[in-house]
Structures are given as C-alpha cells and as structure tokens.
Design a protein around this motif. Structure first.
Motif, mmCIF file in Angstrom:
data_model
loop_
_atom_site.group_PDB
_atom_site.id
_atom_site.type_symbol
_atom_site.label_atom_id
_atom_site.label_comp_id
_atom_site.label_asym_id
_atom_site.label_seq_id
_atom_site.Cartn_x
_atom_site.Cartn_y
_atom_site.Cartn_z
ATOM 1 N N GLU A 121 0.608 -1.255 0.015
ATOM 2 C CA GLU A 121 -0.254 -0.085 0.254
ATOM 3 C C GLU A 121 0.826 1.249 -0.089
ATOM 4 O OE1 GLU A 121 -3.973 1.910 2.570
ATOM 5 O OE2 GLU A 121 -3.150 -0.089 3.187
ATOM 6 N N ASP A 122 0.471 2.369 -0.456
ATOM 7 C CA ASP A 122 1.383 3.305 -1.014
ATOM 8 C C ASP A 122 1.660 4.110 0.186
ATOM 9 O OD1 ASP A 122 0.869 2.725 -3.633
ATOM 10 O OD2 ASP A 122 0.097 4.056 -4.744
ATOM 11 N N LEU A 123 0.448 4.223 0.988
ATOM 12 C CA LEU A 123 -0.157 4.389 2.380
ATOM 13 C C LEU A 123 1.515 4.249 2.879
ATOM 14 C CD1 LEU A 123 -0.645 7.298 3.923
ATOM 15 C CD2 LEU A 123 -2.262 5.853 4.808
ATOM 16 N N LEU A 124 1.617 3.461 3.156
ATOM 17 C CA LEU A 124 2.847 2.716 3.773
ATOM 18 C C LEU A 124 4.018 3.369 3.837
ATOM 19 C CD1 LEU A 124 1.484 -1.326 4.449
ATOM 20 C CD2 LEU A 124 1.324 0.579 6.316
ATOM 21 N N VAL A 125 4.250 3.234 2.409
ATOM 22 C CA VAL A 125 5.373 3.248 2.241
ATOM 23 C C VAL A 125 5.507 5.289 2.592
ATOM 24 C CG1 VAL A 125 7.337 4.104 0.418
ATOM 25 C CG2 VAL A 125 5.838 2.044 0.122
ATOM 26 N N GLN A 126 4.627 5.668 2.571
ATOM 27 C CA GLN A 126 5.060 7.397 3.100
ATOM 28 C C GLN A 126 4.936 7.723 4.324
ATOM 29 O OE1 GLN A 126 0.903 8.647 1.507
ATOM 30 N NE2 GLN A 126 1.342 9.206 -0.512
ATOM 31 N N VAL A 127 3.901 6.619 5.386
ATOM 32 C CA VAL A 127 4.539 6.543 6.685
ATOM 33 C C VAL A 127 5.902 6.169 6.777
ATOM 34 C CG1 VAL A 127 3.065 6.102 8.834
ATOM 35 C CG2 VAL A 127 1.829 6.539 7.392
ATOM 36 N N GLN A 128 6.261 5.117 5.915
ATOM 37 C CA GLN A 128 7.689 4.775 6.803
ATOM 38 C C GLN A 128 8.901 6.287 6.148
ATOM 39 O OE1 GLN A 128 8.971 1.817 7.412
ATOM 40 N NE2 GLN A 128 11.295 2.222 7.002
ATOM 41 N N ALA A 129 8.355 7.230 5.194
ATOM 42 C CA ALA A 129 9.277 7.790 5.136
ATOM 43 C C ALA A 129 8.862 9.048 5.681
ATOM 44 C CB ALA A 129 9.056 8.644 3.640
ATOM 45 N N ALA A 130 7.869 9.277 7.679
ATOM 46 C CA ALA A 130 7.642 10.340 7.893
ATOM 47 C C ALA A 130 8.251 11.265 7.805
ATOM 48 C CB ALA A 130 6.245 9.592 8.446
ATOM 49 N N ASP A 131 9.602 10.950 8.540
ATOM 50 C CA ASP A 131 10.352 11.861 9.551
ATOM 51 C C ASP A 131 11.066 12.944 8.874
ATOM 52 O OD1 ASP A 131 10.219 10.536 11.754
ATOM 53 O OD2 ASP A 131 11.144 8.741 10.729
#
Length: 189
Positions: free
Chosen positions: A94-104
């Motif tokens: 899921e794209d959103l998980l990649v976005q959260v992975q890069a949250a910092d």
C-alpha cells in the motif's frame, strides 16, 4: 489464487451475466480480490472455453440479449482442487505505508491529510461491509446465522473485509495521533 477461482466462486449460487459477476465482485469478492470489469469478462470467456463454466443466451424484450454463466462440474472440481492446496500467505502492498515509512522526512500536515483520507475511506468501507453483513443475516443474530445460515462463506469473507477496514481505520487514527504528538513535542523543544 488466480482470477479464475474468484470468478468461479462468484458463480456458485446462481447463473450470472458478466455484468452481474462484475457487480458481485464489487459487493463482495473485491474485499479480497481486485479485478477490472474487462478482466472479469475475459476470464469468463476463458473459463467457458475450458468448460469450467457454461454460458447461455437469454433473450430480453426491449433490451439487448445477455449471456449468463453457471459453474460446471469441471468448474466445481477446479475449485475443489484449488481448495485442497495450501493457501499462500498474503502480503500488504500500500502506498500509504511507504509514505508513513518516510514520515520523518515528509511534511507532517500532508501526511496527516493522506491518513485522514484513508481513515474516511476505511470507515465508509467498514460501514458498507457491516450493512452487507446485516442483510446477509436477515433476521438472525450473528451467532445463529453462523450456525444455521444458508451461505456462511460469503458472510465470513465479508466479515474479514469489515475487520480489515476497521484495522486500517484504527491504524490511521493511531499514526495521526503519533505524528501530531511528535510535532507538538518538537514545537515545545
């Protein structure tokens, strides 16, 4: 699992047209298998050619004729063979998980906006599943339906879809809380 198995499973209860199979996918099967309408139509043609479904023409007055399909004995045997093999574990993409992975390294406000959108989607989808489950149960409570209901398979898969979306909703809420708390802590420092 191949699309063929999902289409065969959608046809187990009744004869359906390609359009009806596509609608059945949207209402139930889509919570565990995504397919575009053209993929469903192409798969129906392949299944018919292989003798796993039988199609027939239905003459309609005032509307174009339609073709409906039913599972054959060979199709049921294909599903039985499929059910006898070990299920491969699913994986999450899921794209959103990649976005959260890069949250910092991303704009927190933009990420919270994406999470808010996914939260709303999950909430609406979970409510849709809950309504489908209520309709499937008829006047029975869940325990009685699970014990004596006509078709428990679609009910159980729909329940999994509901639970999946509830988990997505809860995860989005938690991540938004974490991001907001981290932002507030950074502003205080």
């Amino acid at each position: 699992m191949a699309l063929r198995h999902a289409v065969l499973a959608a046809l187990l209860d009744e004869e359906l047209s390609g359009y009806q199979v596509t609608k059945a996918f949207a209402a139930g099967v889509a919570n565990f298998w995504h397919a575009l309408p053209q993929q469903v139509y192409a798969e129906l043609a392949r299944l018919e050619k292989e003798g796993l479904v039988a199609g027939r023409e239905v003459v309609q007055e005032g509307r174009p004729n339609k073709r409906v399909f039913r599972v054959t004995g060979e199709g049921l045997a294909e599903l039985e063979d499929f059910a006898s093999t070990a299920a491969k574990p699913a994986f999450l993409r899921e794209d959103l998980l990649v976005q959260v992975q890069a949250a910092d390294h991303l704009d927190t406000d933009v990420l919270i906006e994406r999470l808010t959108e996914r939260y709303a989607f999950a909430e609406a989808k979970a409510a849709l599943f809950e309504e489908l489950l209520r309709r499937m149960r008829g006047g029975l409570d869940e325990a009685e339906f699970l014990l004596r209901g006509a078709r428990v398979g679609p009910y159980l898969t729909c329940r999994r879809g509901r639970d999946f979306e509830r988990a997505n909703r809860d995860w989005c809420r938690e991540v938004m809380e974490v991001l907001r708390a981290r932002r507030a802590a950074g502003e205080e420092a």
